[in-house]
Motif scaffolding. Structure first.
Motif: not given
Length: 264
Positions: A179-185
């Protein structure tokens, strides 16, 4: 009216650009092909229905360098990351299973880039991660994980996970979700849940061979793969939505239909 521009300093690249347009009252989009011949290209379209959304290169057919954010999360990116961080469950887990998770994480440690290890359920120290491996169900990122999975129509309850039309119980299945880690680009995380330590050696052995996949489900201690798939790509900078909604992109029909003859 659709305006496209080529911003590179090199000469104009001439090519055919597919464009998908969703119209009011139509579930499937109309696919138009426009010829790009100039650095600045203006194309005019006429429809008898109101356009709802426009998407360029819907099937990734144009030879180009992808925006990194277009590429969906997958296991290959997780294994290839320079920095790997682990988040282990702290409570309500058997010591045997936690030792299994640590065994798995030890198998992916990089000797060139020492991983940042966090053995407590605390997400404050994740700023430097390239890929975060989250083990087990009980952790502070559970709500973020559940929210992301719901966008892919994956449902979670106390007994198991519903993926599409199939239901898998926690007790006899191992789950792996990239999954994407939404806190970081440009960061991602992998959520790995196993019912027992016995399945860990098999996961260590098998997962590196599933690099292109975004989700995997295994059954038993062997474990046996029973479901796998990739997440849809993100059309960053390639789409414009006039009206919010869900716009499915159906698989493209093959150019040649093969007839299979069965012999008795």
């Amino acid at each position: 009216k659709l305006e496209t521009r080529q911003t590179q300093s090199d000469p104009t690249f001439t090519f055919k650009l597919p464009v998908a347009v969703w119209l009011t009252g139509k579930q499937k989009p109309i696919i138009k092909n426009i010829n790009i011949t100039n650095k600045k290209n203006i194309s005019l379209f006429s429809f008898n229905k109101k356009p709802l959304k426009v998407l360029l290169d819907p099937y990734h057919e144009v030879f180009r360098r992808l925006n990194p954010k277009e590429v969906p999360p997958n296991l290959g990116k997780a294994y290839g990351s320079e920095i790997k961080t682990a988040l282990f469950p702290e409570s309500n887990y058997s010591n045997e299973l936690i030792s299994g998770y640590k065994l798995f994480y030890k198998s992916i440690e990089s000797t060139f880039n020492p991983p940042h290890i966090n053995f407590k359920d605390n997400s404050r120290d994740m700023k430097a991660t390239s890929n975060l491996w989250v083990f087990g169900k009980n952790n502070n990122l559970f709500n973020e994980i559940k929210s992301q999975l719901s966008q892919y129509d994956v449902k979670i309850n106390d007994q198991g996970i519903t993926l599409g039309e199939s239901y898998f119980k926690w007790g006899n299945h191992s789950f792996v979700f990239a999954l994407s880690h939404h806190n970081f680009d440009n960061k991602q995380m992998v959520w790995l849940i196993s019912p027992s330590k016995k399945s860990i050696p098999g996961l260590i052995r098998k997962l590196p061979h599933y690099g292109k996949y975004g989700y995997l489900i295994f059954k038993g201690n062997e474990p046996e793969n029973v479901a796998k798939g990739t997440w849809p790509s993100s059309p960053v900078g390639l789409d414009h939505t006039f009206t919010k909604g869900t716009y499915p992109l159906f698989p493209k029909a093959p150019l040649v239909k093969k007839k299979i003859k069965l012999e008795k």
